[in-house]
Design a protein around this motif. Structure first.
Motif, PDB file in Angstrom:
ATOM      1  N   VAL A   1       0.838  -1.198   0.000  1.00 31.57           N
ATOM      2  CA  VAL A   1       0.000   0.000   0.000  1.00 31.57           C
ATOM      3  C   VAL A   1       0.875   1.251   0.000  1.00 31.57           C
ATOM      4  CG1 VAL A   1      -1.627   1.343   1.395  1.00 31.57           C
ATOM      5  CG2 VAL A   1      -2.017  -1.092   1.032  1.00 31.57           C
ATOM      6  N   HIS A   2       1.900   1.288   0.834  1.00 34.91           N
ATOM      7  CA  HIS A   2       2.784   2.445   0.873  1.00 34.91           C
ATOM      8  C   HIS A   2       3.534   2.610  -0.448  1.00 34.91           C
ATOM      9  CE1 HIS A   2       2.045   3.683   4.928  1.00 34.91           C
ATOM     10  NE2 HIS A   2       2.381   2.500   5.434  1.00 34.91           N
ATOM     11  N   GLY A   3       3.949   1.506  -1.047  1.00 34.38           N
ATOM     12  CA  GLY A   3       4.635   1.567  -2.336  1.00 34.38           C
ATOM     13  C   GLY A   3       3.741   2.118  -3.426  1.00 34.38           C
ATOM     14  N   ARG A   4       2.497   1.685  -3.456  1.00 31.56           N
ATOM     15  CA  ARG A   4       1.565   2.184  -4.470  1.00 31.56           C
ATOM     16  C   ARG A   4       1.226   3.647  -4.238  1.00 31.56           C
ATOM     17  NH1 ARG A   4      -2.486  -2.948  -5.491  1.00 31.56           N
ATOM     18  NH2 ARG A   4      -0.844  -4.342  -6.237  1.00 31.56           N
ATOM     19  N   LEU A   5       1.102   4.060  -3.002  1.00 31.23           N
ATOM     20  CA  LEU A   5       0.852   5.472  -2.721  1.00 31.23           C
ATOM     21  C   LEU A   5       2.030   6.335  -3.164  1.00 31.23           C
ATOM     22  CD1 LEU A   5      -0.893   5.396   0.784  1.00 31.23           C
ATOM     23  CD2 LEU A   5      -1.896   6.034  -1.401  1.00 31.23           C
ATOM     24  N   ARG A   6       3.253   5.875  -2.894  1.00 32.06           N
ATOM     25  CA  ARG A   6       4.426   6.628  -3.340  1.00 32.06           C
ATOM     26  C   ARG A   6       4.470   6.704  -4.859  1.00 32.06           C
ATOM     27  NH1 ARG A   6       6.910   3.872   0.899  1.00 32.06           N
ATOM     28  NH2 ARG A   6       7.613   2.226  -0.504  1.00 32.06           N
ATOM     29  N   GLN A   7       4.148   5.597  -5.515  1.00 34.37           N
ATOM     30  CA  GLN A   7       4.154   5.558  -6.972  1.00 34.37           C
ATOM     31  C   GLN A   7       3.077   6.485  -7.527  1.00 34.37           C
ATOM     32  OE1 GLN A   7       3.060   1.780  -8.649  1.00 34.37           O
ATOM     33  NE2 GLN A   7       4.407   2.066 -10.390  1.00 34.37           N
ATOM     34  N   GLN A   8       1.909   6.495  -6.931  1.00 32.39           N
ATOM     35  CA  GLN A   8       0.813   7.343  -7.387  1.00 32.39           C
ATOM     36  C   GLN A   8       1.162   8.815  -7.180  1.00 32.39           C
ATOM     37  OE1 GLN A   8      -2.860   6.997  -5.184  1.00 32.39           O
ATOM     38  NE2 GLN A   8      -4.046   7.174  -7.050  1.00 32.39           N
ATOM     39  N   GLN A   9       1.768   9.157  -6.060  1.00 30.56           N
ATOM     40  CA  GLN A   9       2.144  10.538  -5.806  1.00 30.56           C
ATOM     41  C   GLN A   9       3.223  10.991  -6.783  1.00 30.56           C
ATOM     42  OE1 GLN A   9       3.285  10.434  -1.713  1.00 30.56           O
ATOM     43  NE2 GLN A   9       1.192  10.670  -0.959  1.00 30.56           N
ATOM     44  N   SER A  10       4.191  10.133  -7.056  1.00 29.14           N
ATOM     45  CA  SER A  10       5.250  10.526  -7.983  1.00 29.14           C
ATOM     46  C   SER A  10       4.710  10.641  -9.397  1.00 29.14           C
ATOM     47  CB  SER A  10       6.402   9.532  -7.933  1.00 29.14           C
ATOM     48  OG  SER A  10       5.998   8.281  -8.428  1.00 29.14           O
ATOM     49  N   PHE A  11       3.689   9.850  -9.758  1.00 32.73           N
ATOM     50  CA  PHE A  11       3.105   9.922 -11.091  1.00 32.73           C
ATOM     51  C   PHE A  11       2.394  11.250 -11.291  1.00 32.73           C
ATOM     52  CE2 PHE A  11      -0.538   9.179 -13.952  1.00 32.73           C
ATOM     53  CZ  PHE A  11       0.171   8.888 -15.098  1.00 32.73           C
ATOM     54  N   THR A  12       1.602  11.683 -10.308  1.00 32.47           N
ATOM     55  CA  THR A  12       0.871  12.937 -10.469  1.00 32.47           C
ATOM     56  C   THR A  12       1.813  14.133 -10.420  1.00 32.47           C
ATOM     57  OG1 THR A  12       0.386  12.985  -8.105  1.00 32.47           O
ATOM     58  CG2 THR A  12      -1.288  12.043  -9.545  1.00 32.47           C
ATOM     59  N   GLU A  13       2.962  14.002  -9.758  1.00 32.79           N
ATOM     60  CA  GLU A  13       3.910  15.100  -9.711  1.00 32.79           C
ATOM     61  C   GLU A  13       4.681  15.237 -11.020  1.00 32.79           C
ATOM     62  OE1 GLU A  13       6.323  14.198  -6.356  1.00 32.79           O
ATOM     63  OE2 GLU A  13       4.731  14.630  -4.916  1.00 32.79           O
ATOM     64  N   THR A  14       4.776  14.172 -11.818  1.00 35.80           N
ATOM     65  CA  THR A  14       5.555  14.217 -13.040  1.00 35.80           C
ATOM     66  C   THR A  14       4.736  14.542 -14.277  1.00 35.80           C
ATOM     67  OG1 THR A  14       5.289  11.843 -13.390  1.00 35.80           O
ATOM     68  CG2 THR A  14       7.231  12.559 -12.154  1.00 35.80           C
ATOM     69  N   LEU A  15       3.435  14.720 -14.161  1.00 36.27           N
ATOM     70  CA  LEU A  15       2.623  15.047 -15.319  1.00 36.27           C
ATOM     71  C   LEU A  15       2.973  16.444 -15.822  1.00 36.27           C
ATOM     72  CD1 LEU A  15      -0.937  13.764 -14.340  1.00 36.27           C
ATOM     73  CD2 LEU A  15       0.610  12.809 -16.010  1.00 36.27           C
ATOM     74  N   PRO A  16       3.208  16.586 -17.127  1.00 31.65           N
ATOM     75  CA  PRO A  16       3.533  17.911 -17.648  1.00 31.65           C
ATOM     76  C   PRO A  16       2.306  18.797 -17.836  1.00 31.65           C
ATOM     77  CG  PRO A  16       3.601  16.297 -19.398  1.00 31.65           C
ATOM     78  CD  PRO A  16       3.334  15.550 -18.111  1.00 31.65           C
ATOM     79  N   PHE A  17       1.119  18.256 -17.569  1.00 34.41           N
ATOM     80  CA  PHE A  17      -0.105  19.030 -17.712  1.00 34.41           C
ATOM     81  C   PHE A  17      -1.065  18.607 -16.610  1.00 34.41           C
ATOM     82  CE2 PHE A  17      -1.479  15.122 -19.591  1.00 34.41           C
ATOM     83  CZ  PHE A  17      -0.439  14.751 -20.419  1.00 34.41           C
TER      84      PHE A  17
END
Length: 166
Positions: A51-67
């Motif tokens: 769960v913590h790994g998926r949350l970290r992955q989800q947070q990093s994904f939304t931070e890397t969106l260029p739009f």
């Protein structure tokens, strides 16, 4: 002397058997409880890590969106035209554009303006402009720049779906 035969007392044998059975039952219960507790601890720790790994992955994904996440994808009509050089070469382009969440005006009109601008630009291209991967990258960058200029920054990016040159 008379022969005395000792007869074991049946209650003592039965008592020994039942105490051995109870001891074995208690031992098996303790082993089973310990194994169950160990397995439960392992599953709980593993689940928490996932769960913590998926949350970290989800947070990093939304931070890397260029739009922004509310950006909409609009598919353009396929564009077919001839190239500037050679005259008998044709190009077919299928593309999509990423629009901001609140485009000014009608989206259909905006798409038609972009399609007309792309069509006019593609008529000025030569076959040597489109050769290789770098040619396609330049085409995408040029189309993105033209769409952003034409729509006053409402288009974030142009996505080339297919380019066929014949």
């Amino acid at each position: 002397m008379p022969n005395i035969i000792e007869v074991p007392f049946e209650g003592a044998q039965e008592n020994q058997r039942s105490s051995g059975f109870v001891a074995a039952l208690v031992l098996l219960t303790l082993i089973g409880g310990g194994a169950g507790a160990g397995l439960a601890k392992y599953v709980a720790d593993y689940t928490e890590e996932e769960v913590h790994g998926r949350l970290r992955q989800q947070q990093s994904f939304t931070e890397t969106l260029p739009f922004s996440p509310s950006t909409r994808l609009q598919t353009l009509q396929p564009l077919v035209t001839n190239l500037a050089s050679p005259q008998d070469a044709w190009i077919r382009l299928q593309a999509s554009i990423l629009l901001e969440d609140d485009p000014d005006g009608d989206v259909g009109v905006l798409k038609k303006k972009v399609e007309d601008d792309f069509l006019g630009y593609m008529r000025t291209l030569t076959l040597s402009h489109l050769e290789g991967g770098i040619g396609l990258q330049h085409l995408r960058e040029d189309l993105t720049e033209r769409a952003q200029t034409r729509t006053k920054g409402q288009v974030n990016e142009v996505i080339l779906e297919s380019v066929v040159i014949q």
